[in-house]
Design a protein around this motif. Structure first.
Motif, PDB file in Angstrom:
ATOM      1  N   ALA A  17     -90.686-100.008 -43.158  1.00 39.27           N
ATOM      2  CA  ALA A  17     -90.061 -99.655 -44.438  1.00 39.27           C
ATOM      3  C   ALA A  17     -88.946 -98.650 -44.174  1.00 39.27           C
ATOM      4  O   ALA A  17     -89.140 -97.642 -43.494  1.00 39.27           O
ATOM      5  N   ASP A  18     -87.769 -98.930 -44.701  1.00 44.44           N
ATOM      6  CA  ASP A  18     -86.628 -98.024 -44.558  1.00 44.44           C
ATOM      7  C   ASP A  18     -85.608 -98.369 -45.626  1.00 44.44           C
ATOM      8  O   ASP A  18     -85.888 -99.182 -46.516  1.00 44.44           O
ATOM      9  N   TRP A  19     -84.415 -97.793 -45.564  1.00 48.74           N
ATOM     10  CA  TRP A  19     -83.453 -97.986 -46.651  1.00 48.74           C
ATOM     11  C   TRP A  19     -83.010 -99.439 -46.780  1.00 48.74           C
ATOM     12  O   TRP A  19     -82.714 -99.901 -47.879  1.00 48.74           O
ATOM     13  N   ARG A  20     -82.994-100.175 -45.676  1.00 51.28           N
ATOM     14  CA  ARG A  20     -82.640-101.603 -45.731  1.00 51.28           C
ATOM     15  C   ARG A  20     -83.814-102.469 -46.190  1.00 51.28           C
ATOM     16  O   ARG A  20     -83.610-103.584 -46.663  1.00 51.28           O
ATOM     17  N   HIS A  21     -85.022-101.961 -46.021  1.00 50.34           N
ATOM     18  CA  HIS A  21     -86.247-102.709 -46.327  1.00 50.34           C
ATOM     19  C   HIS A  21     -87.157-101.820 -47.170  1.00 50.34           C
ATOM     20  O   HIS A  21     -88.133-101.261 -46.657  1.00 50.34           O
ATOM     21  N   PRO A  22     -86.864-101.666 -48.462  1.00 50.55           N
ATOM     22  CA  PRO A  22     -87.520-100.636 -49.278  1.00 50.55           C
ATOM     23  C   PRO A  22     -89.029-100.769 -49.394  1.00 50.55           C
ATOM     24  O   PRO A  22     -89.726 -99.772 -49.564  1.00 50.55           O
ATOM     25  N   LYS A  23     -89.563-101.988 -49.299  1.00 53.98           N
ATOM     26  CA  LYS A  23     -91.006-102.172 -49.430  1.00 53.98           C
ATOM     27  C   LYS A  23     -91.658-102.666 -48.141  1.00 53.98           C
ATOM     28  O   LYS A  23     -92.820-103.043 -48.131  1.00 53.98           O
ATOM     29  N   GLY A  24     -90.898-102.662 -47.062  1.00 55.65           N
ATOM     30  CA  GLY A  24     -91.417-103.119 -45.782  1.00 55.65           C
ATOM     31  C   GLY A  24     -90.496-104.147 -45.164  1.00 55.65           C
ATOM     32  O   GLY A  24     -89.497-104.562 -45.767  1.00 55.65           O
ATOM     33  N   PRO A  25     -90.809-104.610 -43.957  1.00 54.85           N
ATOM     34  CA  PRO A  25     -89.895-105.468 -43.195  1.00 54.85           C
ATOM     35  C   PRO A  25     -89.559-106.790 -43.859  1.00 54.85           C
ATOM     36  O   PRO A  25     -88.532-107.389 -43.553  1.00 54.85           O
ATOM     37  N   GLN A  26     -90.406-107.274 -44.776  1.00 57.61           N
ATOM     38  CA  GLN A  26     -90.112-108.544 -45.450  1.00 57.61           C
ATOM     39  C   GLN A  26     -89.215-108.369 -46.662  1.00 57.61           C
ATOM     40  O   GLN A  26     -88.777-109.363 -47.263  1.00 57.61           O
ATOM     41  N   SER A  27     -88.932-107.147 -47.052  1.00 60.11           N
ATOM     42  CA  SER A  27     -88.089-106.891 -48.220  1.00 60.11           C
ATOM     43  C   SER A  27     -86.643-106.669 -47.788  1.00 60.11           C
ATOM     44  O   SER A  27     -86.334-106.515 -46.607  1.00 60.11           O
ATOM     45  N   SER A  28     -85.739-106.649 -48.774  1.00 61.15           N
ATOM     46  CA  SER A  28     -84.317-106.579 -48.477  1.00 61.15           C
ATOM     47  C   SER A  28     -83.578-105.910 -49.631  1.00 61.15           C
ATOM     48  O   SER A  28     -84.076-105.859 -50.759  1.00 61.15           O
ATOM     49  N   ILE A  29     -82.369-105.421 -49.338  1.00 60.70           N
ATOM     50  CA  ILE A  29     -81.517-104.885 -50.392  1.00 60.70           C
ATOM     51  C   ILE A  29     -80.409-105.865 -50.758  1.00 60.70           C
ATOM     52  O   ILE A  29     -79.478-105.511 -51.482  1.00 60.70           O
ATOM     53  N   LYS A  30     -80.513-107.096 -50.297  1.00 58.07           N
ATOM     54  CA  LYS A  30     -79.517-108.097 -50.649  1.00 58.07           C
ATOM     55  C   LYS A  30     -79.490-108.283 -52.167  1.00 58.07           C
ATOM     56  O   LYS A  30     -80.524-108.475 -52.802  1.00 58.07           O
ATOM     57  N   GLY A  31     -78.330-108.198 -52.750  1.00 62.84           N
ATOM     58  CA  GLY A  31     -78.189-108.293 -54.195  1.00 62.84           C
ATOM     59  C   GLY A  31     -78.481-106.993 -54.922  1.00 62.84           C
ATOM     60  O   GLY A  31     -78.421-106.931 -56.149  1.00 62.84           O
ATOM     61  N   LYS A  32     -78.794-105.929 -54.158  1.00 64.22           N
ATOM     62  CA  LYS A  32     -79.135-104.639 -54.772  1.00 64.22           C
ATOM     63  C   LYS A  32     -78.153-103.555 -54.331  1.00 64.22           C
ATOM     64  O   LYS A  32     -78.516-102.398 -54.125  1.00 64.22           O
ATOM     65  N   GLU A  33     -76.911-103.954 -54.227  1.00 60.36           N
ATOM     66  CA  GLU A  33     -75.896-103.015 -53.757  1.00 60.36           C
ATOM     67  C   GLU A  33     -75.750-101.803 -54.673  1.00 60.36           C
ATOM     68  O   GLU A  33     -75.431-100.695 -54.224  1.00 60.36           O
ATOM     69  N   LYS A  34     -75.976-101.996 -55.964  1.00 60.18           N
ATOM     70  CA  LYS A  34     -75.796-100.915 -56.929  1.00 60.18           C
ATOM     71  C   LYS A  34     -77.084-100.138 -57.196  1.00 60.18           C
ATOM     72  O   LYS A  34     -77.105 -99.252 -58.049  1.00 60.18           O
TER      73      LYS A  34
END
Length: 379
Positions: free
Chosen positions: A180-197
């Motif tokens: 989990a990190d800023w690129r993967h807010p809920k863990g490695p399977q998550s993403s910020i794609k489409g969440k630029e704002k």
């Protein structure tokens, strides 16, 4: 091995999450609140302790306001809170670190309209190659008694419970999640794609400072943050006024429903999780999300009795920079700085620190998926 790993993750999660809920003692919330005890009106201590805000009349020396920022005039105001309870469900006595109300002066400055977003932080990372603490594997020097194979990069993630729980043990709804990190807010399977704002999260204090330095800005002091959040108003409970839901509408992304139960958030405010920035009306200074959505780092060390020390002088404190050292008697080994603003997990059942004068706190090398920041800039 599994038990050792769990223990290690629990230790890290606890170091993160002594944090923003501002606990004094674990038994401070031993009486589980019932829905019938809740109210939309905060209980305050007697007569108002707030004196009028006096804004500076000066304007910035140039009309070139930095992009994405607004001018905060500064001035003299009453800082702190006279709210007696931690929640609107009468959890007693946990906001004492935000009292007494005391008089403060701050110079003018610019402030980001919103929390720093994913796209802004990504620009910083691309330009500098910066790696956040959540992306770095913990070291054996930091955790000498932990097996090397259990030292995994990650951060704390809100993990709803399957059923109602007593609210005196926050570790029940937080997990240390590897990857989990800023690129993967809920863990490695998550993403910020489409969440630029969306606001960037999983940001430790030094990550926020690194971004601010790169951007030619800095983190606000706690006094600057509160002056800005109040928007020139005097002693109001929220950044938007004294009513939680003006005309029946929520003005911030907070938690409604049964906390921290899975699917317990009703989303009455429009969101059941973190929200994009600027989804509600700004305050009088044009600032968005000064209550709810994500907690925000300030530059001040956290000290439980700092306000008491300031109020003893009976004088106006000018441009306070916070105490000289951290001080949290209930958690003395953790080095903490102040958080402000509350998050999407703040709830009337448990934590109402979206109230503008209240405070949070966080261990400086820890992060979570409800923690971000915004910056200020001198003239």
């Amino acid at each position: 091995m599994k038990n050792k790993t769990y223990c290690f993750f629990s230790i890290l999660a606890i170091s993160v999450l002594a944090i923003t809920y501002g606990f004094t003692k674990p038994d401070a919330v031993k009486d589980k609140p019932e829905a019938m005890d809740c109210t939309e009106t905060a209980k305050t201590s007697g007569e108002s302790q707030f004196k009028p805000t006096i804004e500076n009349k000066n304007t910035p020396p140039t009309n070139k306001t930095p992009k994405g920022m607004v001018w905060i005039p500064g001035g003299e105001f009453s800082m702190g809170s006279n709210v007696e309870d931690e929640s609107l469900c009468s959890i007693k006595g946990i906001t004492k670190d935000a009292s007494p109300v005391h008089r403060v002066y701050v110079d003018g400055y610019y402030m980001d309209k919103t929390e720093v977003t994913n796209e802004q932080f990504e620009a910083f990372v691309k330009a500098t190659g910066y790696v956040t603490l959540a992306e770095k594997k913990p070291t054996i020097e930091e955790y000498p008694n932990v097996p090397v194979e259990n030292l995994i990069a990650g951060s704390a993630v809100f993990t709803p419970t399957p059923a109602k729980v007593d609210l005196n043990n926050y570790i029940q709804w937080w997990s240390y999640v590897g990857g989990a990190d800023w690129r993967h807010p809920k863990g490695p399977q998550s993403s910020i794609k489409g969440k630029e704002k969306y606001p960037v999260v999983h940001i430790a204090y030094e990550d926020a400072v690194a971004y601010a330095n790169w951007a030619g800005k800095r983190l606000p002091t706690e006094a600057e943050w509160e002056f800005a959040a109040r928007g020139g108003k005097t002693g109001e409970l929220y950044a938007w006024g004294n009513t939680l839901k003006p005309k029946g509408k929520f003005q911030a992304n907070i938690y409604q429903g049964h906390f921290p139960v899975k699917d317990g958030d009703t989303g009455e405010d429009g969101f059941k999780d973190i929200a994009p920035t600027a989804q509600y009306q700004p305050n009088a200074y044009g600032l968005y999300d000064m209550g709810g959505n994500v907690w925000e780092w300030t530059n001040d060390w956290y000290s439980v009795d700092y306000y008491k020390s300031l109020s003893k002088s009976k004088k106006i404190t000018k441009n306070p920079q916070g105490p000289d050292a951290y001080n949290d008697p209930n958690d003395p080994t953790q080095i903490k700085r102040v958080h402000r603003g509350g998050s999407f997990l703040c709830t009337d059942q448990y934590c109402t620190r979206y109230m503008v004068g209240t405070r949070g706190k966080g261990e400086v090398r820890s992060a979570a998926n409800h923690l971000g920041f915004r910056c200020v800039k001198n003239i």
